[in-house]
Design a protein around this motif. Structure first.
Motif, PDB file in Angstrom:
ATOM      1  N   LYS A 175       0.823  -1.207   0.000  1.00  0.00           N
ATOM      2  CA  LYS A 175       0.000   0.000   0.000  1.00  0.00           C
ATOM      3  C   LYS A 175       0.864   1.266   0.000  1.00  0.00           C
ATOM      4  N   PHE A 176       2.026   1.191   0.642  1.00  0.00           N
ATOM      5  CA  PHE A 176       2.981   2.301   0.591  1.00  0.00           C
ATOM      6  C   PHE A 176       3.440   2.541  -0.839  1.00  0.00           C
ATOM      7  N   LEU A 177       3.749   1.460  -1.557  1.00  0.00           N
ATOM      8  CA  LEU A 177       4.192   1.580  -2.943  1.00  0.00           C
ATOM      9  C   LEU A 177       3.064   2.058  -3.853  1.00  0.00           C
ATOM     10  N   ASP A 178       1.849   1.652  -3.547  1.00  0.00           N
ATOM     11  CA  ASP A 178       0.695   2.063  -4.349  1.00  0.00           C
ATOM     12  C   ASP A 178       0.571   3.582  -4.449  1.00  0.00           C
ATOM     13  N   ASP A 179       0.988   4.266  -3.398  1.00  0.00           N
ATOM     14  CA  ASP A 179       0.750   5.703  -3.310  1.00  0.00           C
ATOM     15  C   ASP A 179       1.886   6.558  -3.837  1.00  0.00           C
ATOM     16  N   ARG A 180       2.889   5.949  -4.453  1.00  0.00           N
ATOM     17  CA  ARG A 180       4.026   6.717  -4.943  1.00  0.00           C
ATOM     18  C   ARG A 180       4.056   6.726  -6.466  1.00  0.00           C
ATOM     19  N   ASP A 181       4.148   7.924  -7.054  1.00  0.00           N
ATOM     20  CA  ASP A 181       4.194   8.060  -8.504  1.00  0.00           C
ATOM     21  C   ASP A 181       5.431   7.399  -9.101  1.00  0.00           C
ATOM     22  N   SER A 182       6.499   7.297  -8.330  1.00  0.00           N
ATOM     23  CA  SER A 182       7.749   6.742  -8.850  1.00  0.00           C
ATOM     24  C   SER A 182       7.757   5.221  -8.886  1.00  0.00           C
ATOM     25  N   VAL A 183       6.651   4.585  -8.517  1.00  0.00           N
ATOM     26  CA  VAL A 183       6.525   3.130  -8.587  1.00  0.00           C
ATOM     27  C   VAL A 183       5.684   2.767  -9.800  1.00  0.00           C
ATOM     28  N   GLY A 184       6.251   1.923 -10.649  1.00  0.00           N
ATOM     29  CA  GLY A 184       5.486   1.458 -11.798  1.00  0.00           C
ATOM     30  C   GLY A 184       4.589   0.292 -11.436  1.00  0.00           C
ATOM     31  N   TYR A 185       5.173  -0.728 -10.813  1.00  0.00           N
ATOM     32  CA  TYR A 185       4.422  -1.916 -10.406  1.00  0.00           C
ATOM     33  C   TYR A 185       5.267  -2.743  -9.468  1.00  0.00           C
ATOM     34  N   TYR A 186       4.640  -3.711  -8.847  1.00  0.00           N
ATOM     35  CA  TYR A 186       5.354  -4.726  -8.075  1.00  0.00           C
ATOM     36  C   TYR A 186       4.682  -6.065  -8.300  1.00  0.00           C
ATOM     37  N   ASP A 187       5.479  -7.110  -8.161  1.00  0.00           N
ATOM     38  CA  ASP A 187       4.987  -8.482  -8.175  1.00  0.00           C
ATOM     39  C   ASP A 187       5.157  -9.059  -6.776  1.00  0.00           C
ATOM     40  N   ILE A 188       4.361 -10.047  -6.441  1.00  0.00           N
ATOM     41  CA  ILE A 188       4.533 -10.790  -5.196  1.00  0.00           C
ATOM     42  C   ILE A 188       4.924 -12.216  -5.562  1.00  0.00           C
ATOM     43  N   LEU A 189       6.057 -12.672  -5.028  1.00  0.00           N
ATOM     44  CA  LEU A 189       6.577 -14.006  -5.307  1.00  0.00           C
ATOM     45  C   LEU A 189       6.335 -14.879  -4.082  1.00  0.00           C
ATOM     46  N   THR A 190       5.558 -15.927  -4.244  1.00  0.00           N
ATOM     47  CA  THR A 190       5.107 -16.733  -3.114  1.00  0.00           C
ATOM     48  C   THR A 190       5.004 -18.199  -3.521  1.00  0.00           C
ATOM     49  N   ASN A 191       5.044 -19.094  -2.533  1.00  0.00           N
ATOM     50  CA  ASN A 191       4.780 -20.497  -2.856  1.00  0.00           C
ATOM     51  C   ASN A 191       3.291 -20.805  -2.865  1.00  0.00           C
ATOM     52  N   GLY A 192       2.478 -19.845  -2.450  1.00  0.00           N
ATOM     53  CA  GLY A 192       1.028 -19.971  -2.559  1.00  0.00           C
ATOM     54  C   GLY A 192       0.349 -20.750  -1.447  1.00  0.00           C
ATOM     55  N   SER A 193       1.121 -21.357  -0.548  1.00  0.00           N
ATOM     56  CA  SER A 193       0.532 -22.263   0.440  1.00  0.00           C
ATOM     57  C   SER A 193      -0.249 -21.535   1.529  1.00  0.00           C
ATOM     58  N   LEU A 194      -0.007 -20.237   1.711  1.00  0.00           N
ATOM     59  CA  LEU A 194      -0.667 -19.488   2.784  1.00  0.00           C
ATOM     60  C   LEU A 194      -1.753 -18.559   2.259  1.00  0.00           C
ATOM     61  N   ILE A 195      -2.120 -18.720   1.005  1.00  0.00           N
ATOM     62  CA  ILE A 195      -3.148 -17.872   0.430  1.00  0.00           C
ATOM     63  C   ILE A 195      -4.524 -18.330   0.918  1.00  0.00           C
ATOM     64  N   GLY A 196      -5.179 -17.433   1.628  1.00  0.00           N
ATOM     65  CA  GLY A 196      -6.490 -17.747   2.190  1.00  0.00           C
ATOM     66  C   GLY A 196      -7.490 -16.650   1.889  1.00  0.00           C
ATOM     67  N   ARG A 197      -8.601 -16.682   2.606  1.00  0.00           N
ATOM     68  CA  ARG A 197      -9.712 -15.762   2.329  1.00  0.00           C
ATOM     69  C   ARG A 197      -9.296 -14.304   2.498  1.00  0.00           C
ATOM     70  N   GLU A 198      -8.552 -13.993   3.571  1.00  0.00           N
ATOM     71  CA  GLU A 198      -8.131 -12.606   3.786  1.00  0.00           C
ATOM     72  C   GLU A 198      -7.191 -12.150   2.670  1.00  0.00           C
ATOM     73  N   THR A 199      -6.286 -13.047   2.284  1.00  0.00           N
ATOM     74  CA  THR A 199      -5.355 -12.731   1.204  1.00  0.00           C
ATOM     75  C   THR A 199      -6.102 -12.408  -0.078  1.00  0.00           C
ATOM     76  N   LEU A 200      -7.064 -13.233  -0.418  1.00  0.00           N
ATOM     77  CA  LEU A 200      -7.805 -13.069  -1.665  1.00  0.00           C
ATOM     78  C   LEU A 200      -8.721 -11.844  -1.632  1.00  0.00           C
ATOM     79  N   THR A 201      -9.045 -11.365  -0.445  1.00  0.00           N
ATOM     80  CA  THR A 201      -9.810 -10.132  -0.321  1.00  0.00           C
ATOM     81  C   THR A 201      -8.928  -8.913  -0.535  1.00  0.00           C
ATOM     82  N   GLU A 202      -7.708  -8.982   0.015  1.00  0.00           N
ATOM     83  CA  GLU A 202      -6.812  -7.832  -0.017  1.00  0.00           C
ATOM     84  C   GLU A 202      -6.078  -7.673  -1.349  1.00  0.00           C
ATOM     85  N   LEU A 203      -5.641  -8.762  -1.939  1.00  0.00           N
ATOM     86  CA  LEU A 203      -4.800  -8.670  -3.136  1.00  0.00           C
ATOM     87  C   LEU A 203      -5.441  -7.884  -4.278  1.00  0.00           C
TER      88      LEU A 203
END
Length: 356
Positions: free
Chosen positions: A100-128
């Motif tokens: 969210k910090f990066l979201d608010d800066r004009d000097s950021v083009g994008y970011y990726d999240i690198l994960t093994n996916g094993s901890l992705i749950g309901r809260e994660t899928l709501t926030e992402l």
């Protein structure tokens, strides 16, 4: 900051997501490991420790982000980030705070999240889906069969990863998969492409195996130069066909297959437009080239970037040895400095997997 914002907005929209691409001349890339802790123990992993020792707290992480962006803005660049670990969702609160910090800066083009996916749950899928500059979520799969993948990433991880892909796609997210090429899985590339396309994956990237960390125990699984050539040709040929999944070929050596297509191949980014920041603030030239250059909180990025003899040595193509030093394609490739270092102990040595 408007001139930085324009560098992102004026570029072509990425065809596999809504976040826009950054021109290579404007991009500065950070691979940021917010933790070393992980809930998996992959056989080829470049980590050799999985503790939270010296892990930065949430305040320090935001200070690191501020220093990264301060440098990017001063250099007139646009920042791109891979937020990873270890497993970054072990620090989900901090991960979303950074995003969210990066979201608010004009000097950021994008970011990726690198994960093994094993901890992705309901809260994660709501926030992402709420993250404005999240380009894609990257997971890893090491083969087209459970036996192949689970040999490397652990029992049950094949099914779990496919399940995570399905959840992410159902949430409307762009998903990519990374595969590390070894003798274990290189022959399964065509089947893996079919499998991933069947699950709606948007992009596939491959990395060459670099024997460091846990991966030192798999040295005999590193591909020969001819095997790398065959694997890269298979991926390149698949990428030339009209298909729903994109083949990401921004890696050294791919230019040996096609020097005209700007989406095929890329020069090793060490010392040019990329750095890796570790969980404790230590800075590496890249994650697979684990030579400490300093600490971002203690030394700052300017001192690291401009004073490092390692970076200056690599920046000068005349310092490269063997075939890399003689190659006409040095401006397009430069070989992988991490692969050279892992196999010879010399980051200026020729790339041992180059087939030219």
């Amino acid at each position: 900051m408007s001139h930085l914002k324009n560098k992102v907005q004026e570029n072509t929209t990425h065809p596999y997501g809504t976040v826009e691409e950054i021109s290579p001349k404007d991009d500065f890339y950070f691979q940021w490991h917010i933790t070393e802790r992980c809930n998996q123990r992959c056989a080829h992993c470049y980590h050799d420790r999985y503790t939270g020792e010296r892990e930065l707290d949430s305040t320090e992480l935001l200070e690191v982000a501020e220093r990264m962006l301060g440098a990017v803005e001063k250099w007139g660049r646009v920042g791109s980030f891979s937020l990873t670990g270890g497993e970054p969702f072990l620090r989900q609160k901090e991960l979303f705070s950074i995003a969210k910090f990066l979201d608010d800066r004009d000097s950021v083009g994008y970011y990726d999240i690198l994960t093994n996916g094993s901890l992705i749950g309901r809260e994660t899928l709501t926030e992402l889906p709420r993250l404005k500059k999240l380009r894609r979520v990257q997971l890893s799969l090491e083969g087209a069969r459970p036996e192949t993948n689970d040999m490397v990433r652990g029992r049950g991880s094949f099914a779990a990863t496919l399940g995570a892909i399905q959840l992410l796609k159902e949430a409307g997210l762009v998903v990519s998969v990374m595969t590390t090429l070894t003798k274990v899985n290189a022959h399964e590339i065509p089947a893996l492409i079919d499998l991933l396309e069947g699950h709606g994956v948007d992009a596939l990237a491959v990395e060459r195996f670099v024997p460091e960390g846990q991966g030192k125990n798999m040295l005999d699984q590193a591909l020969t130069k001819e095997e790398i050539k065959d694997a890269f040709k298979t991926i390149h040929q698949a990428g030339r066909l009209p298909r729903p999944m994109r083949m990401l070929m921004y890696r050294p050596l791919f230019c040996l297959l096609d020097q005209e297509d700007s989406t095929v191949g890329a020069r090793c980014s060490v010392g040019t437009n990329a750095l890796t920041v570790m969980h404790d603030g230590t800075v590496f030239p890249c994650r697979r080239l684990p030579i400490p250059l300093g600490n971002i909180l203690h030394d700052g990025l300017y001192k690291i970037w401009y004073d490092s003899p390692v970076l200056w040595a690599i920046r000068n193509p005349q310092n490269l040895k063997g075939k890399c030093g003689r190659c006409d394609l040095v401006s397009l490739c430069r070989g992988c400095r991490a692969v050279a270092y892992a196999h010879s102990g010399d980051y200026l040595a020729e790339d041992p997997q180059c087939w030219a």
